[in-house]
Design a protein around this motif. Structure first.
Motif, PDB file in Angstrom:
ATOM      1  N   SER A 423       0.849  -1.163   0.000  1.00  0.00           N
ATOM      2  CA  SER A 423       0.000   0.000   0.000  1.00  0.00           C
ATOM      3  C   SER A 423       0.899   1.231   0.000  1.00  0.00           C
ATOM      4  CB  SER A 423      -0.941  -0.005   1.194  1.00  0.00           C
ATOM      5  OG  SER A 423      -1.840   1.051   1.071  1.00  0.00           O
ATOM      6  N   SER A 424       1.743   1.326   0.989  1.00  0.00           N
ATOM      7  CA  SER A 424       2.652   2.465   1.039  1.00  0.00           C
ATOM      8  C   SER A 424       3.654   2.393  -0.093  1.00  0.00           C
ATOM      9  CB  SER A 424       3.414   2.458   2.357  1.00  0.00           C
ATOM     10  OG  SER A 424       4.435   3.408   2.304  1.00  0.00           O
ATOM     11  N   GLU A 425       3.904   3.531  -0.709  1.00  0.00           N
ATOM     12  CA  GLU A 425       4.914   3.567  -1.758  1.00  0.00           C
ATOM     13  C   GLU A 425       6.301   3.753  -1.169  1.00  0.00           C
ATOM     14  OE1 GLU A 425       3.674   6.615  -4.391  1.00  0.00           O
ATOM     15  OE2 GLU A 425       1.989   5.442  -5.127  1.00  0.00           O
ATOM     16  N   VAL A 426       6.379   4.036   0.103  1.00  0.00           N
ATOM     17  CA  VAL A 426       7.674   4.391   0.674  1.00  0.00           C
ATOM     18  C   VAL A 426       8.133   3.447   1.781  1.00  0.00           C
ATOM     19  CG1 VAL A 426       7.445   6.832   0.133  1.00  0.00           C
ATOM     20  CG2 VAL A 426       6.654   6.003   2.330  1.00  0.00           C
ATOM     21  N   SER A 427       7.402   2.384   2.034  1.00  0.00           N
ATOM     22  CA  SER A 427       7.873   1.519   3.107  1.00  0.00           C
ATOM     23  C   SER A 427       7.533   0.069   2.860  1.00  0.00           C
ATOM     24  CB  SER A 427       7.291   1.957   4.448  1.00  0.00           C
ATOM     25  OG  SER A 427       5.943   1.582   4.539  1.00  0.00           O
ATOM     26  N   MET A 428       8.227  -0.757   3.583  1.00  0.00           N
ATOM     27  CA  MET A 428       8.041  -2.190   3.528  1.00  0.00           C
ATOM     28  C   MET A 428       8.157  -2.655   4.970  1.00  0.00           C
ATOM     29  SD  MET A 428      10.555  -4.630   1.389  1.00  0.00           S
ATOM     30  CE  MET A 428      10.305  -3.653  -0.074  1.00  0.00           C
ATOM     31  N   MET A 429       7.244  -3.495   5.388  1.00  0.00           N
ATOM     32  CA  MET A 429       7.205  -3.809   6.800  1.00  0.00           C
ATOM     33  C   MET A 429       7.337  -5.303   7.032  1.00  0.00           C
ATOM     34  SD  MET A 429       4.081  -2.884   9.262  1.00  0.00           S
ATOM     35  CE  MET A 429       4.146  -1.191   8.727  1.00  0.00           C
ATOM     36  N   PHE A 430       8.178  -5.662   7.981  1.00  0.00           N
ATOM     37  CA  PHE A 430       8.349  -7.061   8.338  1.00  0.00           C
ATOM     38  C   PHE A 430       7.965  -7.245   9.803  1.00  0.00           C
ATOM     39  CE2 PHE A 430      11.420  -6.148   4.987  1.00  0.00           C
ATOM     40  CZ  PHE A 430      11.166  -7.166   4.087  1.00  0.00           C
ATOM     41  N   GLY A 431       7.158  -8.232  10.079  1.00  0.00           N
ATOM     42  CA  GLY A 431       6.843  -8.563  11.462  1.00  0.00           C
ATOM     43  C   GLY A 431       7.779  -9.673  11.930  1.00  0.00           C
ATOM     44  N   VAL A 432       8.428  -9.456  13.066  1.00  0.00           N
ATOM     45  CA  VAL A 432       9.329 -10.485  13.619  1.00  0.00           C
ATOM     46  C   VAL A 432       9.048 -10.617  15.117  1.00  0.00           C
ATOM     47  CG1 VAL A 432      11.138  -9.973  11.923  1.00  0.00           C
ATOM     48  CG2 VAL A 432      11.200  -8.858  14.159  1.00  0.00           C
ATOM     49  N   LYS A 433       9.595 -11.644  15.724  1.00  0.00           N
ATOM     50  CA  LYS A 433       9.473 -11.756  17.177  1.00  0.00           C
ATOM     51  C   LYS A 433      10.253 -10.603  17.819  1.00  0.00           C
ATOM     52  CE  LYS A 433       8.555 -16.631  17.738  1.00  0.00           C
ATOM     53  NZ  LYS A 433       8.835 -17.177  16.374  1.00  0.00           N
TER      54      LYS A 433
END
Lengths: 468, 468
Positions: A423-433
């Motif tokens: 969705s965001s053109e400027v970010s990438m998100m990773f979920g980790v512990k």
């Protein structure tokens, strides 16, 4: 005209205040000054705002807190003495502070707390104005109520009212230097209310927008924004220029340099923001601007924030059920919960939210409601998640950023609980512990910035963070 | 007891029906048989169901469609002749078919369409039952209404009612072979209603659950399910065993082997499903089971589906606004739109939905409502998206699957418009431009299965797909 805001460490003692005033005097465009309350003088020191909170809590509990009050007075007295302010000025400032701290009777407990908290900035602004005058400057303190800082009546979490901008714009035509206390405003009924913690950044941003400043200078204690938390990486790469959007995403995910809500007024009015160092004012700092440099395809920063949890819900043929997602979100809304993300499979959806918002009894109620009202196959709450974010304008157009990031994380043996991109053109998100978040940030930094500065080494300093 | 369902290509002509009956007779546990309508005899042929639809449409339009009717009769006559069914049997089957095709007066147009469509399966079941009897078997056709196939009154899209299972369970104690026409049931008021297209798989699954079959055999025209669409990869790796969850995710994303809704009844009753080939019944086929083999950490399949679009919405400080996502989804719900996924950034959210559901005027209305009611900064609709899915139990626990996938896609120069991972434990989803979907699937196949079968070559056959 420049609006310059100085953070707590920039005002922690007389020596710092002298630096601040020399910065103000070095540029005659710096005519509207916003100050925080004095911060920590050294690592184990206590911020004046925390002293004030401690005072108010004790006073509310026992009706007496003279030791706490004396500590607060002590801080200002030390500053005033070293700044050699005239006795009658000091006496007046002290009398006004004492009036606020003693004014319990007329106020409800939460309003008393807000008024006491705000006294930190208010007193500091008076001290700075008087010191500038003692140096021969045409400087004066201004009261936010008189200036027109109108805010909503949300104690401890006020928001500026649209009509404030018109009123505050008059500050532009004031002669000399105006010193404005950050962190609070007044309701239309005349009650003092504070912004959320760290809200002096918000005050500065509102003023910069109101007076249409050429730039909003935000002085803190670092030379610039870094591409990664310097507690994790020694001497990380500095950010020279960053867009509002990038900064906003980084602020969200734990970048403490700038208050998350503070960008909005400057962004809306398109006022460039410059993050600078009080202790090294000649360093160029970091510029926050609206448009990225041409043909940018780069990672601007890496950040992480822990304290997230997920509510996982599965139901066979969920995607055929019109309204399922809406009903799920409605349950959260009815519990006054805002959520962050909703990754979904075919027959399942997870809602990611801040752990601090999900109290144990809310969690129980929500799980029961989801089971009973949505007739799901499974609902599970998982705690201890962190979100790691890579931010950069143009990143999305760059084939392979995901591959580089995922490969770096896999090499560091970090499992991805979640990926949210698209969705965001400027970010990438990773979920980790949560316990793997620091290692994830370090691995990503090495991948995207490792070659830019060869000296740095991954390490985890256990010092306090560089937050303003 | 086994429930065996035969698809359209397995019943396309007399030769195929002979194969079907020899399969039925080869295992005395195959006592409950579900049949589709005769399918295509060759690539350019027309399925009987399509002939029936063409007939009904023309009849509804003009009140006459004798040429179309004759073509339908011709198909069954050819089959009956080659199966050497007795004349009086053929005459009776024809009379019953003719009654359905002529029964316009009593029915609304949509009910007439459903009744005509259902006649394809119904007639085929009668033919198969009579042929089995001519071979000396104790076989009989059963009418779904008499058997208790009770469904909801949703024309062309019926769903089974819970009470049907109890009634249908009586089929277990019937002696001999029962031939059950697929694709339709009856409402409590006695009206005939069809399932969605391809719904004979659903009938078989319901019957298998109702009679607690040992296995639900689904005969089609491929030896097994393949890990990837064989139109993209020549001789791809075969799937020996797959879980319901994996199959469900693959069916969703364009795997045409098995009707998307058909797994549910078998899954709920824990009946294993076996996909087999009518033309090669000795091949073991693909088993669909509830539990994955122990210590599985593998990719089971790769699929893609195009025809998606996204509605991108951005608003500064969106994540602070409790109820924003819910209000957005409510607008979609009020337009009767189901959505697939909602990837989100901090201040933005995208809703991914099927393009076929978003008509031009719905799109315009929704965009206007989002602008006006949600006061957003930006709303943009993007068409022409495809979702590519990697499916596999245990995949989520495997560090590095994302890295391998993203690296393979980057090497193929495919940009990722979206990644959705983290809710489903068995799948990972990539959004790409529709025109890049095939290349993406090929790249992923080469990465995850390239070494398992060295002969295959990536190519795009322009033949019809292998869907049942």
């Amino acid at each position: 005209m420049k609006v310059a805001k100085f953070g707590g460490t920039s005002l922690a003692n007389a020596e710092q205040i002298k630096k601040v005033c020399s910065i103000i005097r070095a540029d005659q465009d710096r005519r509207l000054i916003v100050v925080s309350a004095p911060g920590k003088r050294c690592k184990d020191d206590t911020k004046v705002t925390d002293l004030l909170i401690r005072y108010a809590e004790r006073y509310l509990e026992t009706g007496e807190a003279s030791a706490e009050k004396q500590e607060i007075f002590g801080r200002y007295q030390e500053i005033a003495r070293e700044l050699q302010l005239p006795c009658e000025v000091v006496a007046q400032i002290e009398a006004e502070l004492d009036e606020v701290l003693s004014n319990r009777k007329m106020l409800a407990a939460d309003r008393f707390m807000d008024a006491v908290k705000a006294a930190g900035e208010d007193t500091c602004a008076k001290v700075v104005a008087h010191y500038l005058r003692s140096l021969g400057e045409d400087a004066r303190y201004i009261n936010p109520e008189a200036a027109g800082m109108l805010v909503t009546d949300e104690v401890g979490n006020a928001h500026v009212l649209p009509e404030a901008y018109e009123k505050l714009s008059a500050l532009r035509s004031k002669s000399g230097i105006t010193v404005f206390p950050g962190f609070f405003g007044f309701t239309e009924a005349g009650d003092l209310v504070t912004f959320s913690r760290g809200g002096s950044d918000i005050t500065g941003s509102i003023l910069a927008a109101a007076v249409k400043a050429d730039v909003y200078e935000n002085f803190t204690d670092v030379d610039s924004v870094y591409v990664v938390n310097p507690n994790l990486i020694e001497r990380p790469v500095e950010v020279k220029e960053i867009t509002y959007r990038e900064m906003r995403e980084l602020s969200y995910s734990g970048f403490g340099v700038f208050h998350e809500e503070a960008l909005s007024p400057a962004y809306q009015a398109d006022i460039p923001v410059c993050i600078k160092n009080t202790n090294n004012p000649s360093a160029p700092g970091t510029m926050i601007v609206s448009e990225p440099p041409v043909s940018t395809k780069r990672v601007s920063g890496i950040a992480s924030d822990s304290g997230f949890c997920s509510i996982y819900v599965s139901k066979y043929l969920m995607n055929k059920e019109i309204g399922f997602g809406r009903k799920l979100l409605q349950i959260l809304e009815e519990e006054s919960l805002s959520y962050e993300h909703t990754p979904s499979g075919i027959d399942n959806i997870s809602v990611i939210l801040r752990e601090r918002d999900l109290t144990a009894d809310k969690e129980q109620r929500i799980v029961e409601r989801i089971q009973n009202e949505l007739q799901v196959d499974d609902v599970t709450v998982t705690h201890g998640l962190a979100l790691v974010m890579i931010v950069g304008e143009g990143m999305r157009q760059s084939v392979g950023t995901t591959a580089r990031a995922a490969t770096a994380l896999a090499a560091a043996k970090i499992n991805l609980e979640m990926i949210n991109q698209g969705s965001s053109e400027v970010s990438m998100m990773f979920g980790v512990k949560a316990e793997e978040a620091d290692r994830a940030v370090i691995a990503l930094y090495q991948e995207f910035f490792g070659c830019e500065s060869e000296e740095q080494e991954a390490f985890a300093r256990h010092s306090s963070s560089v937050m303003v």
